[in-house]
Design an enzyme around this catalytic site. Structure first.
Site, PDB file in Angstrom:
ATOM      1  N   LYS A 137       0.820  -1.217   0.000  1.00 24.00           N
ATOM      2  CA  LYS A 137       0.000   0.000   0.000  1.00 24.00           C
ATOM      3  C   LYS A 137       0.850   1.261   0.000  1.00 24.00           C
ATOM      4  CE  LYS A 137      -4.434  -1.621   1.612  1.00 24.00           C
ATOM      5  NZ  LYS A 137      -5.558  -1.475   2.552  1.00 24.00           N
TER       6      LYS A 137
ATOM      7  N   LYS B  92      -8.254 -10.933 -10.225  1.00 25.25           N
ATOM      8  CA  LYS B  92      -9.536 -10.966  -9.524  1.00 25.25           C
ATOM      9  C   LYS B  92     -10.232  -9.616  -9.633  1.00 25.25           C
ATOM     10  CE  LYS B  92      -8.791  -9.386  -4.896  1.00 25.25           C
ATOM     11  NZ  LYS B  92      -9.393  -9.339  -3.607  1.00 25.25           N
TER      12      LYS B  92
ATOM     13  N   LYS C 239     -11.593  -3.717  -6.183  1.00 25.97           N
ATOM     14  CA  LYS C 239     -11.833  -2.274  -6.121  1.00 25.97           C
ATOM     15  C   LYS C 239     -10.614  -1.489  -6.556  1.00 25.97           C
ATOM     16  CE  LYS C 239     -13.627  -3.076  -1.924  1.00 25.97           C
ATOM     17  NZ  LYS C 239     -13.670  -2.919  -0.502  1.00 25.97           N
TER      18      LYS C 239
END
Ligand code: ATP
Ligand code: LTN
Length: 330
Positions: A108, A196, A199
């Site tokens: 992140k 996959k 978001k």
């Protein structure tokens, strides 16, 4: 059992078929807690006026998909202040070295650094996030945490923190374990069927949101990426696009993807049927969602009730931990 979801981004078909639907199915057999973890979302939220609305919308979606406030405990993390309180104690039980090894932080923070609008600010909260997550889990004497692969490391560190605390201060916490839900479908991006549905994808043309209008769903399925031959067969490795459509259709209608494949000789009808099956699946969810959103007061009262139930458990665990650590009672 405890599962948590962050109020960031809109809920998509992968979240529903892979996670939320299992939560609903399991709510009668398990003593289940479901947290909307807004404090975790705060690690990357800077804009005002978004978090509360996102939290309310996610709550409405959880009730709309069928979570029953009389069966499961659905609460907002910041409404249960014990999370922050135990979170600090957990920060003091985890080491700096352990936190630096967390891959979610590395991923992140690297992602934020790549993006010019977020590059210069990486919050300390993003780094200490696993300590708060440990508190989320340990407060409810949780045995099982249903999570995807990406969260296994966070459950492991939670166990390590609990073992260290128990060793320092005496037996206080139950050791949790990660469980991978057995029946969850894995939904792939319609434009990139080897990744996959997520978001954080670069574009959302391959994502189906639970609140998408029928016309949008139809269009996304029509444009779904398949392959250049035209044989309909379930084969994840060789035919990821077609297999994803079959798997989605199977998850919506209850059939098996291999058997469904036999009913098609062309891609067009398969895309159309998968789209219609999703539209039918979403229709009642959307109707309930929109109805729930008309009464904000009622939603907030359901969440207050959930927070009350959560606090009954969390307060006892926090008091036990504070006593074990030798803190002076107030
Ligand atoms: P992000 O892309 O930001 O990681 P996400 O869309 O992957 O978000 P999460 O909030 O991380 O979603 O996950 C919520 C739940 O949905 C988790 O239990 C996760 O395993 C499940 N989930 C997410 N994407 C899929 C998918 N494509 N197929 C099946 N399950 C999924
Ligand atoms: N880190 C998780 C969300 C999360 C969580 C939890 C999951 C926060 N606290 C406790 C399970 C149990 C994520 O990013 N999906």
């Amino acid at each position: 059992m405890l599962s948590c979801i962050q109020p960031t981004g809109d809920v998509h078909l992968g979240n529903y078929l892979g996670a939320l639907r299992n939560w609903v199915a399991g709510q009668h057999e398990n003593d289940a807690f479901h947290g909307i973890v807004d404090l975790h979302a705060l690690t990357i939220t800077e804009a005002p006026d978004v978090l509360g609305q996102a939290t309310l919308q996610l709550a409405a979606m959880l009730f709309a998909v069928g979570l029953d406030p009389d069966e499961a405990t659905i609460f907002v993390q910041s409404h249960v202040p014990e999370h922050s309180q135990l979170g600090w104690m957990m920060e003091c039980t985890v080491s700096y070295g352990e936190l630096t090894r967390m891959t979610q932080f590395k991923d992140k923070s690297a992602k934020r650094q790549e993006n010019t609008s977020t590059a210069e600010f990486i919050s300390a909260g993003l780094f200490t996030y696993p300590a708060l997550q440990a508190a989320d889990i340990l407060l409810y004497d949780t045995d099982e945490v249903p999570v995807g692969e990406d969260q296994r490391q966070h459950i492991e560190i939670t166990r390590d923190i609990a073992i260290r605390f128990n060793h320092r201060f005496g037996d206080t916490f139950v050791l949790p374990k990660a469980v991978t839900p057995k029946a969850g479908a894995r939904v792939m991006d319609l434009q990139d069927p080897t990744s996959k549905m997520s978001k954080s994808a670069n574009t959302d043309s391959g994502l189906v949101y639970l609140l998408d209008e029928p016309a949008a769903v139809r269009k996304k399925f029509k444009r779904a990426v398949t392959d250049s031959d035209s044989e309909v067969r379930f084969d994840r490795a060789e035919k990821p696009g077609v297999s994803n459509l079959l798997e989605i259709l199977a998850a919506c209608t209850g059939g098996a993807p291999e058997a469904l494949a036999a009913g098609y000789t062309q891609y067009g009808p398969l895309k159309a049927d998968a789209g219609e099956a999703v539209i039918e699946l979403l229709q009642p969810i959307q109707a309930r969602y929109h109805e729930l959103m008309t009464d904000r007061g009622e939603l907030q009262s359901l969440l207050r009730k959930g927070a009350g139930k959560a606090r009954e458990v969390a307060a006892v665990t926090l008091a036990r931990a504070q006593a074990a650590a030798g803190m002076l009672p107030a």
